[in-house]
Design an enzyme around this catalytic site. Sequence first.
Site, PDB file in Angstrom:
ATOM      1  N   THR A 125       0.816  -1.229   0.000  1.00  0.00           N
ATOM      2  CA  THR A 125       0.000   0.000   0.000  1.00  0.00           C
ATOM      3  C   THR A 125       0.847   1.276   0.000  1.00  0.00           C
ATOM      4  OG1 THR A 125      -1.697  -1.191   1.218  1.00  0.00           O
ATOM      5  CG2 THR A 125      -1.854   1.204   1.253  1.00  0.00           C
ATOM      6  N   PRO A 127       0.240   5.875  -0.393  1.00  0.00           N
ATOM      7  CA  PRO A 127      -0.813   6.884  -0.202  1.00  0.00           C
ATOM      8  C   PRO A 127      -1.816   6.943  -1.355  1.00  0.00           C
ATOM      9  CG  PRO A 127       1.315   7.758   0.465  1.00  0.00           C
ATOM     10  CD  PRO A 127       1.582   6.397  -0.113  1.00  0.00           C
ATOM     11  N   SER A 131      -6.936   0.459  -2.510  1.00  0.00           N
ATOM     12  CA  SER A 131      -7.700  -0.555  -3.249  1.00  0.00           C
ATOM     13  C   SER A 131      -7.156  -0.684  -4.672  1.00  0.00           C
ATOM     14  CB  SER A 131      -9.183  -0.167  -3.304  1.00  0.00           C
ATOM     15  OG  SER A 131      -9.710  -0.104  -2.006  1.00  0.00           O
ATOM     16  N   ILE A 156       1.862   0.073   6.946  1.00  0.00           N
ATOM     17  CA  ILE A 156       2.495  -1.242   6.899  1.00  0.00           C
ATOM     18  C   ILE A 156       2.534  -1.865   8.306  1.00  0.00           C
ATOM     19  CG2 ILE A 156       4.574  -2.535   6.218  1.00  0.00           C
ATOM     20  CD1 ILE A 156       2.849  -1.127   3.923  1.00  0.00           C
ATOM     21  N   ALA A 241      -3.422 -15.300   2.007  1.00  0.00           N
ATOM     22  CA  ALA A 241      -3.206 -14.645   3.305  1.00  0.00           C
ATOM     23  C   ALA A 241      -4.517 -14.154   3.907  1.00  0.00           C
ATOM     24  CB  ALA A 241      -2.222 -13.488   3.152  1.00  0.00           C
ATOM     25  N   GLY A 340     -23.810  -0.758  29.913  1.00  0.00           N
ATOM     26  CA  GLY A 340     -22.835   0.316  30.141  1.00  0.00           C
ATOM     27  C   GLY A 340     -21.446  -0.222  30.473  1.00  0.00           C
ATOM     28  N   GLU A 363      -6.401  -6.379   3.854  1.00  0.00           N
ATOM     29  CA  GLU A 363      -6.386  -7.531   2.936  1.00  0.00           C
ATOM     30  C   GLU A 363      -7.437  -7.358   1.836  1.00  0.00           C
ATOM     31  OE1 GLU A 363      -4.095 -10.352   3.170  1.00  0.00           O
ATOM     32  OE2 GLU A 363      -3.187  -8.781   4.369  1.00  0.00           O
TER      33      GLU A 363
HETATM   34  C1  LIG Z   1      -4.335  -1.122  10.363  1.00  0.00           C
HETATM   35  C2  LIG Z   1      -3.969  -1.342   8.928  1.00  0.00           C
HETATM   36  C3  LIG Z   1      -2.956  -2.234   8.606  1.00  0.00           C
HETATM   37  C4  LIG Z   1      -2.578  -2.414   7.270  1.00  0.00           C
HETATM   38  N1  LIG Z   1      -1.532  -3.257   6.979  1.00  0.00           N
HETATM   39  C5  LIG Z   1      -1.040  -3.291   5.699  1.00  0.00           C
HETATM   40  C6  LIG Z   1       0.154  -4.004   5.386  1.00  0.00           C
HETATM   41  O1  LIG Z   1       0.764  -4.656   6.244  1.00  0.00           O
HETATM   42  N2  LIG Z   1       0.627  -3.957   4.115  1.00  0.00           N
HETATM   43  C7  LIG Z   1      -0.008  -3.269   3.129  1.00  0.00           C
HETATM   44  O2  LIG Z   1       0.485  -3.261   1.998  1.00  0.00           O
HETATM   45  N3  LIG Z   1      -1.169  -2.585   3.385  1.00  0.00           N
HETATM   46  C8  LIG Z   1      -1.689  -2.585   4.648  1.00  0.00           C
HETATM   47  N4  LIG Z   1      -2.838  -1.867   4.923  1.00  0.00           N
HETATM   48  C9  LIG Z   1      -3.505  -1.153   3.850  1.00  0.00           C
HETATM   49  C10 LIG Z   1      -4.882  -1.715   3.486  1.00  0.00           C
HETATM   50  O3  LIG Z   1      -4.751  -2.905   2.767  1.00  0.00           O
HETATM   51  C11 LIG Z   1      -5.634  -0.611   2.730  1.00  0.00           C
HETATM   52  O4  LIG Z   1      -5.970   0.386   3.697  1.00  0.00           O
HETATM   53  C12 LIG Z   1      -6.876  -1.115   2.030  1.00  0.00           C
HETATM   54  O5  LIG Z   1      -6.523  -1.925   0.943  1.00  0.00           O
HETATM   55  C13 LIG Z   1      -7.756   0.036   1.527  1.00  0.00           C
HETATM   56  O6  LIG Z   1      -7.023   1.016   0.874  1.00  0.00           O
HETATM   57  P1  LIG Z   1      -7.260   2.567   1.266  1.00  0.00           P
HETATM   58  O7  LIG Z   1      -7.096   2.646   2.741  1.00  0.00           O
HETATM   59  O8  LIG Z   1      -6.367   3.392   0.433  1.00  0.00           O
HETATM   60  O9  LIG Z   1      -8.765   2.850   0.926  1.00  0.00           O
HETATM   61  P2  LIG Z   1      -9.363   3.279  -0.508  1.00  0.00           P
HETATM   62  O10 LIG Z   1      -8.875   2.340  -1.552  1.00  0.00           O
HETATM   63  O11 LIG Z   1      -9.131   4.728  -0.712  1.00  0.00           O
HETATM   64  O12 LIG Z   1     -10.906   3.022  -0.282  1.00  0.00           O
HETATM   65  C14 LIG Z   1     -11.784   3.950   0.341  1.00  0.00           C
HETATM   66  C15 LIG Z   1     -13.195   3.394   0.226  1.00  0.00           C
HETATM   67  O13 LIG Z   1     -13.566   3.276  -1.159  1.00  0.00           O
HETATM   68  C16 LIG Z   1     -13.958   1.948  -1.444  1.00  0.00           C
HETATM   69  N5  LIG Z   1     -13.582   1.601  -2.813  1.00  0.00           N
HETATM   70  C17 LIG Z   1     -12.378   1.769  -3.420  1.00  0.00           C
HETATM   71  N6  LIG Z   1     -12.402   1.303  -4.671  1.00  0.00           N
HETATM   72  C18 LIG Z   1     -13.658   0.811  -4.862  1.00  0.00           C
HETATM   73  C19 LIG Z   1     -14.320   0.173  -5.958  1.00  0.00           C
HETATM   74  N7  LIG Z   1     -13.687  -0.060  -7.114  1.00  0.00           N
HETATM   75  N8  LIG Z   1     -15.626  -0.174  -5.809  1.00  0.00           N
HETATM   76  C20 LIG Z   1     -16.272   0.057  -4.636  1.00  0.00           C
HETATM   77  N9  LIG Z   1     -15.691   0.634  -3.571  1.00  0.00           N
HETATM   78  C21 LIG Z   1     -14.408   0.998  -3.682  1.00  0.00           C
HETATM   79  C22 LIG Z   1     -13.208   1.093  -0.424  1.00  0.00           C
HETATM   80  O14 LIG Z   1     -13.797  -0.182  -0.279  1.00  0.00           O
HETATM   81  C23 LIG Z   1     -13.322   1.970   0.798  1.00  0.00           C
HETATM   82  O15 LIG Z   1     -14.572   1.795   1.392  1.00  0.00           O
HETATM   83  C24 LIG Z   1      -3.256  -1.717   6.241  1.00  0.00           C
HETATM   84  C25 LIG Z   1      -4.305  -0.837   6.585  1.00  0.00           C
HETATM   85  C26 LIG Z   1      -4.658  -0.647   7.892  1.00  0.00           C
HETATM   86  C27 LIG Z   1      -5.775   0.323   8.210  1.00  0.00           C
END
Ligand SMILES: Cc1cc2nc3c(=O)[nH]c(=O)nc-3n(C[C@H](O)[C@H](O)[C@H](O)COP(=O)(O)OP(=O)(O)OC[C@H]3O[C@@H](n4cnc5c(N)ncnc54)[C@H](O)[C@@H]3O)c2cc1C
Length: 379
Positions: A125, A127, A131, A156, A241, A340, A363
Amino acid sequence: MDFRLTPEQVMIQKTVRKFAEEVCEPIAAEIDKEHRFPHETFKKMTECGITGIGFPKEYGGSGLDKIAQTIATEELAKKCGTTSAVFSIHQGAAWFIHLFGSHEQKEKYLRPLLEGGVVGAFALTEPNAGSDASNLQTVAVEDGDDYILNGSKCFITGGSVAGIYFVLALTDPPAKTRGISAFIVEAGMPGFEVGKIEEKMGIRGSATAEIIFKDVRVPKENLMGKLNKGFSMALASIDAARITVAAAQALGIAEGAFEHAVQYSKERVQFGKPISYKQGLQWYIAEMKTRIEAARWLTYHAAWRSDQKLSVTTEGAMAKLYASEAASFVTNKALQIHGGYGYMMDYPIERMLRDAKITEIYEGTNEIQKMVIGRSALS
Ligand SMILES: Cc1cc2nc3c(=O)[nH]c(=O)nc-3n(C[C@H](O)[C@H](O)[C@H](O)COP(=O)(O)OP(=O)(O)OC[C@H]3O[C@@H](n4cnc5c(N)ncnc54)[C@H](O)[C@@H]3O)c2cc1C
């Protein structure tokens, strides 16, 4: 014939359950409150061979299979969401090298992850690539016997404590997903930095961090699998995974909350009787139990398919989607049953509710799982 765990799987279940009760549960509230990575637990998990469950003995693993990994994650999650996240994401990173690493890479990097106490992290992932993981901006440019990495990764798990990172980076930017490769990066490599360490709603001890690459020189022997094949490798690895990281973790958290809710409902007296006598609460308990069992069988079935070397793309997605929603539902109702008191940090339920939420997000979010399942059903 009814589905039964094998004697080895039952042994793992008992062993990890005892470990979770004796080692994880006593510090679960503390590591949550302090946002502290449970180094001592990770060390003990390594010493007991828990980190190696499901990996070949040849590289320091403990043998057994995906079902055993699933059960281990579930048992840890019943007592501590952070520990199950730390364990399963570490194992997910190790799984990546297990699937795609060369013999030399496995000797050098998989062995320390399984038996050496080194934490592994999976860094996909960014910024602007959540997804839409194809939108990576981290680049790796060939330079003699090395690649030079520049860019950053966010969110991460284990990011601030890991020793070995599996990093996806562009090696042929115009080719987009067909120009992404996977690299093994060591924490000590010059130019590697840990950035912002996140403060989170749940799984607070899992050391979620930004990692930054400033001209990090990675030797070519750390390229994993084939050049430009990293994206499909990452997707295949995440398919497997998510059965443990999300589905089994969700299942375990739900079960843990359910056990607390049942116990509390039998002890709490209102209107002259335990509240468990009230039909309104019995219906909550019935709905919780049914969702837990449905989540269990979807999750175990996906793990079983993984062990049979069958595709788990759809089955893993269904297990993750259902189990994570079940975990949010069950923890919410468990808190409601506590009234509560459930809202107070003296009880573990509010932590379990906070921990459950992440399983709907990482994931691959649940919306992305629906895309995968929908496409498969319509194909
Ligand atoms: C605590 C935590 C631990 C993590 N650990 C790791 C890690 O170890 N390694 C790693 O690589 N990543 C990690 N991640 C990243 C995680 O996999 C991403 O946060 C996740 O894939 C979503 O990406 P985003 O946060 O950018 O949300 P976005 O992709 O911006 O999504 C925002 C919203 O839009 C929706 N959305 C996006 N595209 C679509 C679509 N095409 N159709 C419908 N809805 C959509 C999403 O479902 C979500 O509701 C972690 C995240 C968190 C919060």
